[in-house]
Design an enzyme around this catalytic site. Structure first.
Site, PDB file in Angstrom:
ATOM      1  N   SER A  62     -44.106  67.773 -44.399  1.00  0.00           N
ATOM      2  CA  SER A  62     -45.426  67.623 -43.281  1.00  0.00           C
ATOM      3  C   SER A  62     -46.486  66.800 -43.859  1.00  0.00           C
ATOM      4  O   SER A  62     -47.380  66.319 -43.325  1.00  0.00           O
ATOM      5  CB  SER A  62     -45.999  68.919 -42.963  1.00  0.00           C
ATOM      6  OG  SER A  62     -45.496  69.940 -42.290  1.00  0.00           O
ATOM      7  N   LYS A  65     -47.727  63.934 -42.076  1.00  0.00           N
ATOM      8  CA  LYS A  65     -48.695  63.892 -41.227  1.00  0.00           C
ATOM      9  C   LYS A  65     -49.879  63.203 -41.528  1.00  0.00           C
ATOM     10  O   LYS A  65     -50.839  62.887 -40.912  1.00  0.00           O
ATOM     11  CB  LYS A  65     -49.094  65.219 -40.617  1.00  0.00           C
ATOM     12  CG  LYS A  65     -48.088  66.026 -39.958  1.00  0.00           C
ATOM     13  CD  LYS A  65     -48.471  67.411 -39.661  1.00  0.00           C
ATOM     14  CE  LYS A  65     -47.375  68.142 -39.015  1.00  0.00           C
ATOM     15  NZ  LYS A  65     -46.420  68.690 -39.779  1.00  0.00           N
ATOM     16  N   SER A 122     -51.190  72.274 -39.642  1.00  0.00           N
ATOM     17  CA  SER A 122     -49.986  71.449 -39.737  1.00  0.00           C
ATOM     18  C   SER A 122     -49.017  71.279 -38.506  1.00  0.00           C
ATOM     19  O   SER A 122     -47.808  71.576 -38.617  1.00  0.00           O
ATOM     20  CB  SER A 122     -49.153  71.866 -40.896  1.00  0.00           C
ATOM     21  OG  SER A 122     -48.200  70.718 -41.058  1.00  0.00           O
TER      22      SER A 122
END
Length: 388
Positions: A62, A65, A122
């Site tokens: 993640s 991102k 997230s």
């Protein structure tokens, strides 16, 4: 051809300060263990203070991102998006698994709320919803992600998704992730989202949703205000963290820690090292005007040239700066159209003929091509003045 404006910063303005001729990471410093790769940089100068396998390609999970948020903040800065705009969730976006804020197909949230969902929780669904808003589809958004990576000179990064979900085969490096974070932190407003430990979405409804930051250091390490965690079975525990103390901002990246506790411990070691050993000397804030450029055949004849990022010099603690020469180089032959944020010059900071910092200056606003009528009136005005 360029117009050069030079400023010599007198030594009496920088009392008891000296910049060493070279400043880089110390060889032999062993800060982290039990991680696949790591890097520590000072944000303003980009100086690498420590690294371990920093160019090894690994799945970022993640932390992908970071780039997603960067493109969102760029769109906001350029006026292509607003914080209050309502973003609709497609069926595809709502179908994302993993970390999510449980958006339903057709549900609308503002850009601000979507950013909260991405930065704090997230949210994969929020990330894809924003990707679709900015590029029409996640696939097209990924092209923008890779284009931006190329612009930043990132040679070991390739994105396949806006989320970093397993099976997508995104890959990056600790070095590249630090550069992305450095770019994202130019937009200071992002830390208003990434620093929040807990918040709520749909607060005044019966579907109230509690957000808790996946980056626990924002609560337990003073000065940490971002940026992004990551975890998959393949990537293990990852973190791109940033902290600010006494005017110095640093970025620490860890890939592949065995546990979240170990991940946080290793990042903490790097942050402690940076703040105990180094000091930043701020020179310019972002968006400071350092001159004006002429725009040929533009609707606006002159545009201010702004600093594109915070600009500082870095020293070891106890050392400092003197005899710093500032040179502002403004592009002379600029033709319309010019877009807000376009490069229009360069700021250099030098000592004894050596460049310490070279940073682009950018246009404060856009200047489209002037209409023929505007150009005609200007030419007539010139003739009138010449004849008076």
């Amino acid at each position: 051809m360029k117009r050069i404006v030079s400023f010599i910063v007198m030594s009496f303005l920088l009392i008891s300060v000296f910049v060493p001729s070279t400043l880089a990471r110390e060889e032999g410093v062993d800060l982290v263990e039990n991680v696949k790769s790591a890097i520590l940089i000072e944000r303003d100068t980009g100086t690498v203070l420590f690294e371990k396998n920093s160019h090894e390609q690994l799945p970022p999970a993640s932390m992908t991102k970071v780039m997603t948020m960067l493109l969102i903040m760029e769109a906001l800065d350029k006026g292509k998006l607003s914080m209050n705009e309502k973003i609709r969730t497609s069926e595809y976006a709502a179908s994302m698994g993993g970390s999510q804020i449980f958006l339903e197909p057709g549900e609308e949230m503002t850009t601000k709320q979507m950013l909260e969902g991405i930065a704090i929780a997230s949210g994969n669904d929020a990330s894809v919803a924003m990707a679709e808003r900015l590029a029409g589809s996640e696939e097209e958004f990924v092209k923008l992600m890779n284009k931006k990576a190329k612009e930043l000179g990132l040679k070991n990064t390739e994105f396949k998704s806006a989320t970093g979900l397993p099976g997508k085969n995104d890959h990056s490096t600790a070095h590249d992730m630090a550069i992305m974070a450095k770019e994202l932190l130019k937009y200071e407003e992002i830390t208003k989202f990434t620093s929040v430990y807990e918040s709520y979405l749909r607060e005044d409804t019966d579907k109230k949703f509690w957000l808790v930051n996946t980056n626990k250091l924002v609560r337990f390490y003073p000065g940490v205000d971002g940026l992004k965690t990551g975890f998959t079975n393949e990537a293990k525990y990852c973190l791109t963290a940033t902290a600010e103390k006494d005017g110095m901002r640093v970025i620490a990246v860890v890939f592949g820690a065995p546990t979240s506790k170990e991940r946080n411990a290793q990042v903490t070691k790097m942050l402690d090292y940076a703040f105990s050993q180094y000091k930043t000397h701020p020179m310019f804030k972002r968006n400071m005007s350092l001159g004006q450029v002429a725009v040929s055949k533009g609707e606006k004849k002159r545009i201010e040239a702004l600093t594109s990022e915070p600009i500082s010099l870095l020293t070891k603690k106890g050392e400092g700066l003197e005899h710093i020469k500032q040179t502002v180089i403004l592009d002379k032959n600029i033709k319309a159209p010019v877009k807000k944020g376009d490069k229009v010059g360069v700021l250099k900071l030098e000592q004894d003929g050596k460049t310490l910092v070279e940073s682009p200056l950018v246009a404060k606003e856009s200047s489209p091509k002037a209409s023929w009528w505007t150009l005609y009136k200007r030419s007539m005005g010139m003739f009138t003045k010449a004849g008076s």
